[in-house]
Design an enzyme around this catalytic site. Structure first.
Site, PDB file in Angstrom:
ATOM      1  N   ASN A 116     -37.049  95.248  34.752  1.00 10.34           N
ATOM      2  CA  ASN A 116     -38.229  95.723  35.487  1.00 10.34           C
ATOM      3  C   ASN A 116     -39.503  94.970  35.141  1.00 10.34           C
ATOM      4  OD1 ASN A 116     -37.596  98.221  37.246  1.00 10.34           O
ATOM      5  ND2 ASN A 116     -36.400  98.518  35.384  1.00 10.34           N
ATOM      6  N   LYS A 134     -26.878 104.087  47.146  1.00 11.70           N
ATOM      7  CA  LYS A 134     -27.403 103.030  46.296  1.00 11.70           C
ATOM      8  C   LYS A 134     -28.505 103.610  45.433  1.00 11.70           C
ATOM      9  CE  LYS A 134     -30.625 100.698  46.537  1.00 11.70           C
ATOM     10  NZ  LYS A 134     -31.938 100.689  45.786  1.00 11.70           N
ATOM     11  N   THR A 143     -29.355  96.917  45.785  1.00 15.82           N
ATOM     12  CA  THR A 143     -30.444  96.039  45.332  1.00 15.82           C
ATOM     13  C   THR A 143     -30.128  95.622  43.887  1.00 15.82           C
ATOM     14  OG1 THR A 143     -31.767  98.016  44.830  1.00 15.82           O
ATOM     15  CG2 THR A 143     -32.231  96.868  46.896  1.00 15.82           C
ATOM     16  N   GLU A 164     -30.392 101.050  35.568  1.00 13.92           N
ATOM     17  CA  GLU A 164     -30.679  99.681  35.141  1.00 13.92           C
ATOM     18  C   GLU A 164     -30.578  99.549  33.623  1.00 13.92           C
ATOM     19  OE1 GLU A 164     -33.605  98.530  38.865  1.00 13.92           O
ATOM     20  OE2 GLU A 164     -34.459  99.382  37.039  1.00 13.92           O
ATOM     21  N   THR A 223     -34.430 108.719  43.101  1.00 10.67           N
ATOM     22  CA  THR A 223     -34.706 107.558  43.935  1.00 10.67           C
ATOM     23  C   THR A 223     -33.430 106.896  44.377  1.00 10.67           C
ATOM     24  OG1 THR A 223     -36.700 107.210  42.737  1.00 10.67           O
ATOM     25  CG2 THR A 223     -35.920 105.383  44.026  1.00 10.67           C
ATOM     26  N   THR A 234     -41.338  88.894  40.311  1.00 11.02           N
ATOM     27  CA  THR A 234     -41.649  87.486  39.993  1.00 11.02           C
ATOM     28  C   THR A 234     -40.408  86.707  39.640  1.00 11.02           C
ATOM     29  OG1 THR A 234     -42.102  88.106  37.683  1.00 11.02           O
ATOM     30  CG2 THR A 234     -43.968  88.027  39.198  1.00 11.02           C
TER      31      THR A 234
END
Length: 419
Positions: free
Chosen positions: A414, A186, A160, A283, A197, A419
């Site tokens: 994040n 992943k 992702t 990230e 996670t 959006t």
């Protein structure tokens, strides 16, 4: 320095999840992601494989998690794992459950096997159902794409926000015969223990009893995936599956002994590599942080202190700022819920001893800062690790955890995720 694996009784090989005998994989673009990136993965064993699983402990779970828990409780074996990325199918109620059931049925029909031999995993935005029209159309080409060298495509299709695919394959010998194990994973954000996670899948061609394989996977998880953190958030979709199909034709391992210990050590090594890769790919991260704790009351305490330091936003921010601020490390160790005498505390950053016997030491702050800068510029998963060693001076327990620095980009990624 304490080493997790002082003797590596295996070698790295090519092929990741299709390196073990009897496994194929595929990864395609089915149209589940708006980006047009690969988004549907299939891992397939030519024979029924012993299956073990570890899942998120969150009370808010994706449909695939509850589905697979039920499947493994009823029958701890599987032939195939279907993974979609783009939609998490978490928080989607009865319709999400129905979508999961239909996904398994569609794949079972295409493979001509029982739906009870299929496991499911999903990743993506929480609250969004799987795009079932695209998935239905994607099943046939996915099956047609199955290949003995399809592991790389499978690894890419589960990504992702990951920047790179995460893969590994190892080979050892048991009773004179080669035994192989491979894995893909992943994970990049929402990474924190219980479980960290992520999605991870391990394949192996050893023959092993159901109960022992599950025990091995659970123990490996505690030392690896439950010891990584990126941002302190745990997901709704965490799933780790391990399949062992016995195609190596070695004798079945049914109890602990030398062969079982060797296999478990290799399983832990596979999980550790994937866990570290997830932490490094956090990230916005610029480096991997490895926390090694010694001198703890026991190993559980050592792991707790290591996790707390790795998860500290202040420690992570200091590493990103290339600031050798040992006070933040000491503070995190002190709030981990483990008793120790602060007068025995020793903290080392790379080659620089910052505190010893509870006393701050003079050190070359500029050189220590350069050490952090060099790690950020180092080769991926080779010279890009910031090593922090903490000795509590209390006992013989130890633990290791992995995390990453906290950069401006984490907020950027994040802040507008949906959006």
């Amino acid at each position: 320095m304490w080493q997790a694996f002082p003797m590596a009784d295996w070698q790295v090989i090519e092929g990741n999840i299709t390196a073990p005998k009897g496994f194929k994989a595929a990864g395609i673009t089915a149209g589940l992601k708006p980006s047009g990136s690969p988004d549907l993965t299939l891992i397939y064993s030519e024979t029924e494989a012993i299956a073990a699983g570890v899942f998120t402990t969150s009370q808010v779970r994706a449909a695939c998690v509850d589905y697979c828990r039920q499947r493994l409780q009823a029958k701890a074996s599987a032939r195939a794992i279907l993974v979609n990325s783009g939609q998490a199918n978490a928080g989607t109620g009865k319709q999400g459950w129905d979508d999961a059931v239909e996904s398994a049925q569609l794949l079972a029909q295409g493979l001509n096997i029982s739906p009870e031999s299929i496991l499911l995993a999903s990743t993506g935005v929480i609250g969004q159902r799987i795009k079932m029209e695209q998935l239905r159309q994607g099943i046939a080409p996915l099956i047609q794409s199955l290949a003995p060298n399809g592991g790389d495509k499978a690894a890419k299709a589960i990504m992702t926000t990951d920047l790179v695919p995460k893969t590994i394959a190892l080979e050892t010998e048991i009773d004179g015969r080669p035994v192989r194990m491979g894995g893909i994973a992943k994970g990049s954000g929402m990474i924190h223990p219980n479980m960290a996670t992520m999605l991870a899948f391990v394949t192996c061609d050893a023959a092993i009893s159901t109960a022992l394989w599950q025990q091995m996977l659970s123990r490996a998880t505690q030392k690896t995936f439950n010891q990584v953190t990126v941002d302190g958030d745990t997901s709704t979709n965490d799933s780790l599956f391990a399949l062992a199909n016995g195609e190596s034709r070695t004798a079945a391992i049914t109890e602990m002994g030398p062969n079982a210990e060797k296999l478990e050590a290799m399983l832990t090594a596979v999980c550790q590599h994937l866990a570290k890769a997830i932490a490094r790919d956090g990230e916005g991260a610029t480096c991997l942080i490895e926390i090694q704790v010694t001198g703890a009351p026991d190993d559980q305490a050592g792991r707790a202190v290591a996790r707390t330091i790795a998860g500290s936003s202040l420690v992570k921010s200091a590493i990103f700022g290339r600031d050798p601020n040992w006070g933040r490390i000491a503070g995190a160790a002190g709030r981990a819920g483990v008793k120790f005498d602060q007068n025995n505390l020793r903290i080392k950053l790379g080659d620089y001893v910052l505190m010893d016997q509870g006393q701050p030491l003079p050190f070359d702050r500029s050189a220590a800062s350069n050490y952090l800068k060099q790690a950020a510029a180092g080769a991926y998963l080779q010279q890009d690790t910031v090593l922090i060693q903490v000795d509590l001076g209390t006992g013989s327990g130890h633990g290791t955890a992995w995390g990453c620095d906290l950069s401006y980009d984490y907020v950027r990624i994040n802040a507008d995720y949906t959006t």
